[in-house]
Design an enzyme around this catalytic site. Structure first.
Site, PDB file in Angstrom:
ATOM      1  N   GLU A 248       0.668  -1.088  -0.010  1.00  0.00           N
ATOM      2  CA  GLU A 248       0.218  -0.215  -0.554  1.00  0.00           C
ATOM      3  C   GLU A 248       0.554   0.818  -0.352  1.00  0.00           C
ATOM      4  O   GLU A 248       2.102   1.056   1.011  1.00  0.00           O
ATOM      5  CB  GLU A 248      -1.253   0.318   1.261  1.00  0.00           C
ATOM      6  CG  GLU A 248      -1.769   1.160   1.104  1.00  0.00           C
ATOM      7  CD  GLU A 248      -2.898   1.033   2.372  1.00  0.00           C
ATOM      8  OE1 GLU A 248      -2.757   0.851   3.094  1.00  0.00           O
ATOM      9  OE2 GLU A 248      -3.853   2.216   2.040  1.00  0.00           O
TER      10      GLU A 248
ATOM     11  N   CYS B 258      -6.567   0.534   2.975  1.00  0.00           N
ATOM     12  CA  CYS B 258      -7.585   1.827   2.960  1.00  0.00           C
ATOM     13  C   CYS B 258      -7.096   2.545   1.544  1.00  0.00           C
ATOM     14  O   CYS B 258      -7.972   3.225   1.244  1.00  0.00           O
ATOM     15  CB  CYS B 258      -7.292   2.489   3.991  1.00  0.00           C
ATOM     16  SG  CYS B 258      -7.349   1.475   5.708  1.00  0.00           S
TER      17      CYS B 258
ATOM     18  N   ASN C 260     -11.908  -3.210   0.147  1.00  0.00           N
ATOM     19  CA  ASN C 260     -10.803  -3.766   0.769  1.00  0.00           C
ATOM     20  C   ASN C 260     -11.468  -4.129   2.707  1.00  0.00           C
ATOM     21  O   ASN C 260     -11.134  -4.705   2.688  1.00  0.00           O
ATOM     22  CB  ASN C 260      -9.701  -2.255   1.981  1.00  0.00           C
ATOM     23  CG  ASN C 260      -8.430  -2.250   2.208  1.00  0.00           C
ATOM     24  OD1 ASN C 260      -7.823  -3.425   2.201  1.00  0.00           O
ATOM     25  ND2 ASN C 260      -8.748  -1.097   3.050  1.00  0.00           N
ATOM     26  N   GLU C 261     -11.104  -3.328   3.348  1.00  0.00           N
ATOM     27  CA  GLU C 261     -11.932  -3.908   4.613  1.00  0.00           C
ATOM     28  C   GLU C 261     -13.182  -3.162   4.814  1.00  0.00           C
ATOM     29  O   GLU C 261     -13.802  -2.343   5.798  1.00  0.00           O
ATOM     30  CB  GLU C 261     -10.693  -2.587   5.279  1.00  0.00           C
ATOM     31  CG  GLU C 261     -10.512  -3.455   7.098  1.00  0.00           C
ATOM     32  CD  GLU C 261      -9.454  -2.590   8.198  1.00  0.00           C
ATOM     33  OE1 GLU C 261      -9.428  -1.835   7.632  1.00  0.00           O
ATOM     34  OE2 GLU C 261      -8.522  -3.582   8.356  1.00  0.00           O
TER      35      GLU C 261
HETATM   36  O1  AHR Z   1      -2.287  -1.891   6.700  1.00  0.00           O
HETATM   37  C1  AHR Z   1      -2.925  -0.140   6.834  1.00  0.00           C
HETATM   38  C2  AHR Z   1      -4.307  -0.485   7.622  1.00  0.00           C
HETATM   39  O2  AHR Z   1      -4.783  -1.201   7.957  1.00  0.00           O
HETATM   40  C3  AHR Z   1      -4.612  -0.283   5.978  1.00  0.00           C
HETATM   41  O3  AHR Z   1      -5.075   0.435   4.981  1.00  0.00           O
HETATM   42  C4  AHR Z   1      -6.644  -0.832   6.225  1.00  0.00           C
HETATM   43  O4  AHR Z   1      -7.195  -1.833   5.512  1.00  0.00           O
HETATM   44  C5  AHR Z   1      -6.427  -1.511   7.408  1.00  0.00           C
HETATM   45  O5  AHR Z   1      -6.631  -0.787   8.558  1.00  0.00           O
END
Ligand code: AHR
Length: 658
Positions: free
Chosen positions: A49, A245, A376-377
């Protein structure tokens, strides 16, 4: 605080091993002729990321910050200079109607033939420059009217010493790209680039850029070789990109859109990096995304390092920790179309629209995309609603593509339970679990997957890292306490390879002067980088995963915490070896006897040990291998391998078949 963490784990280790100060030798049984389950090639991979200056300012080797004047303050990172009676000024031009994706450039007025007027760029916390290395300066420029403004390029090192220079005379009245190569005479961690303009007149400048010649695979305008090498050295099974994110964006406008990240770099629309403003305690006002590292580069890097590509796409939802914006269901189509087009871009042949584009971009070969993340999350009903449409549409057209589905930010709780239950009932392919937890959680959860349904969805441990203090605490350290807890947990992932198919530590990279989130796997400055103890844990598991899990038991039970010990065994059918990974997280040495049934093994046994007596031990730029693997050998006696397993150690033991 760190001390406290160490004490907690020491205490745990001591507790577990309370009666083990003089523990009699334990006998572990390994049935090397009884395969439990294959270990997929994707088992251990990489989560990438653009956080902590991982891409711009990190692995993307561009040295000029705000090269195309697209920051909110278009002249951020740039300073004007005059010398020897020179004079001039700069106008920032916004041509958004004509070039919406790259609206800004600078119109530079050189008012006199005398002296020089110029600008300097500060780089990403300076520019890392190496003695003897070639650098390529380039610019997109046009002279106005009869002007013949010349560019005198200088690299300034410590105390403003000139450590490299070159000249460039853009000749055209229309936009054109010009470049010049020159050598540096010194190694400097925080150099600056000066562009002096001489000759009265007006010149327009955009995309002012400088790259080292030596990049990963020496690709022009490529990636930092030392950083990609660290990834290659892990022999990762997959590369997840672009996050994280960053996929979601703080709002939907700020989301990652892969189609805007391919093709000519001056046509890739720059946007603010979502981590720019995320943490008040770690502001990064100069953090933007140029997308010089875009989807083509991600796919090619995955290919270079032998990793299966795993792109994660926005599913019509912005980060739920931020705005939580969602796109209405009746406007979801463009998001889904992006997913369909990406599959065609990766796997289509040159007769397809997107396959042709990949070919035109210089890569006729397919990228062999097999998996795709939808969101993603994410969490909540809104996610499920969008996920259903995405999944159905993708599966209708590409039934073989495996969909990675998020289970939210936590490995338990209401959000997790809803998604876990729903996606299991919908026969999801792969579930992405995240755990940013204390080291003790990792030790306690080594059996997490022992009873997971083998026939249900597969598990992707998509983001995890032990937190020495607390999640998002800036005081978290990549210390040995955390790394050994992760190693203990990973024995549980591997023992359960029947259901856990992929795992990746997160985040990956962090610039020592520009990070927002800690802990991180690999740290770097402008010149150097180092792997953390956690990196070596990941690397040892990846390089020694083997092809098939075999039983390793103590009193007929798998080893997941007894006396603070954790273990897994595998065969490597390609090299005919038995591999034991053994973690002693406790304060006492263990005398282990491994009774091995099945094939006969050679007497000399290779052992790799990663250990420290100090739970606070970390690696650093000054001492990059303080905690790093050490090789040794031991002798096998018949079918019994007897070993002393030091406290707080991870051992990888490889036995070669006779
Ligand atoms: O790894 C950092 C962040 O942690 C990522 O962007 C997210 O997916 C998670 O909350």
């Amino acid at each position: 605080m760190i001390k406290h963490t160490f004490l907690t784990v020491c205490a745990l280790g001591t507790l577990l091993a309370a009666n083990a100060q003089n523990t009699p030798a334990h006998t572990y049984n390994i049935q090397a002729d009884k395969i439990i389950t294959p270990i997929p090639s994707t088992m251990y991979g990489i989560f990438f990321e653009d956080i902590n200056l991982a891409a711009d300012g990190g692995v993307y080797a561009e040295l000029v910050k705000n090269r195309s004047f697209e920051f909110n303050m278009p002249l951020a990172a740039w300073t004007e200079h005059k010398k020897d009676g020179g004079d001039g000024r700069i106008e920032v031009i916004n041509r958004s109607a004509e070039r919406p994706e790259n609206p800004h450039y600078i119109k530079t007025y050189v008012n006199t033939d005398a002296g020089s007027f110029g600008i300097s760029n500060e780089g990403f916390r300076g520019m890392g420059i190496k003695e003897g290395e070639d650098y390529t300066f380039s610019v997109i420029a046009k002279q106005e009217g009869d002007a013949n403004v010349k560019l005198n390029i200088e690299l300034h090192g410590d105390n403003d010493a000139i450590i490299g220079k070159a000249e460039l005379l853009p000749t055209d009245k229309n936009w054109g790209r010009y470049s010049v190569k020159f050598k540096s005479t010194a190694t400097v961690k925080k150099a600056q680039l000066y562009v002096w303009l001489s000759g009265k007149g007006i010149i327009d400048l955009d995309m002012i850029s400088m790259f080292p010649e030596h990049t990963w695979k020496n690709r022009p305008a490529g990636l930092r070789a030392d950083l990609v090498q660290k990834l290659a050295d892990m022999k990762p099974g997959f590369l997840r990109f672009p996050g994280g994110c960053i996929v979601e964006g703080r709002d939907l406008n700020n989301r990652y859109q892969w189609k805007k990240t391919i093709g000519d770099i001056d046509k890739r629309e720059n946007i603010i990096n979502r981590w720019n403003t995320e943490f008040k305690h770690r502001p990064a006002p100069d953090y933007y995304q140029t997308f010089g590292l875009g989807f083509m580069e991600y796919f090619m890097t995955a290919e270079d390092i032998g990793a299966s590509p795993l792109p994660i796409l926005n599913c019509g939802m912005a980060c739920e920790f931020n705005t939580a914006e969602i796109v209405p269901m009746d406007q979801l189509d463009p998001y889904i179309q992006d997913a369909l087009d990406l599959i065609e871009f990766a796997n289509g042949d040159a007769t397809t629209k997107w396959g042709k584009l990949r070919t035109d971009l210089g890569h006729p070969g397919k990228f062999n995309l097999k998996m795709l993340g939808v969101g993603n999350e994410q969490w909540g009903e809104q996610y499920i609603e969008r996920w259903k449409v995405f999944t159905k549409t993708i599966k209708d057209k590409y039934p073989d593509i495996k969909i990675v589905s998020a289970l939210g930010p936590d490995p338990e709780g209401d959000k997790f339970d809803l998604l876990n239950k729903t996606f299991r009932s919908l026969n999801a392919d792969i579930l992405d679990e995240h755990y940013y937890r204390a080291p003790k959680w990792f030790l306690d959860n080594a059996r997490r997957y022992d009873n997971y349904d083998r026939k249900g969805p597969k598990i992707f441990a998509g983001e995890y890292a032990a937190q020495s203090v607390a999640t998002v605490s800036p005081d978290n350290k990549n210390n040995w306490t955390c790394a050994i807890a992760e190693a203990a947990f990973m024995t549980g992932l591997e023992r359960n390879a029947a259901v856990v198919k992929m795992a990746s530590y997160a985040p990956l990279f962090a610039h020592v002067d520009g990070w927002q989130w800690t802990p991180d796997l690999i740290w770097f400055d402008n010149l150097n980088s180092y792997g953390t103890p956690n990196y070596y844990v990941q690397q040892l598991f990846s390089l020694n995963k083997g092809t098939d899990v075999v039983p390793l038991t103590l009193n007929k039970e798998s080893v997941a915490g007894q006396d603070g010990c954790y273990a897994t065994a595998s065969l490597d059918k390609t090299t005919n070896e038995l591999i034991i990974k053994f973690v002693n997280s406790g304060a006492s040495a263990q005398i282990a006897s491994f009774n091995i049934s099945g094939a006969g093994y050679q007497k000399q046994v290779a052992v790799t040990t990663l250990r420290s007596d100090n739970g606070d031990a970390v690696n650093s730029l000054e001492n990059p291998t303080a905690v790093s693997p050490v090789q040794s050998t031991v002798s096998l006696s018949g079918k019994v391998l007897k070993m002393n397993i030091e406290p707080y150690s991870l051992k990888v033991i490889r036995l070669k078949t006779k």
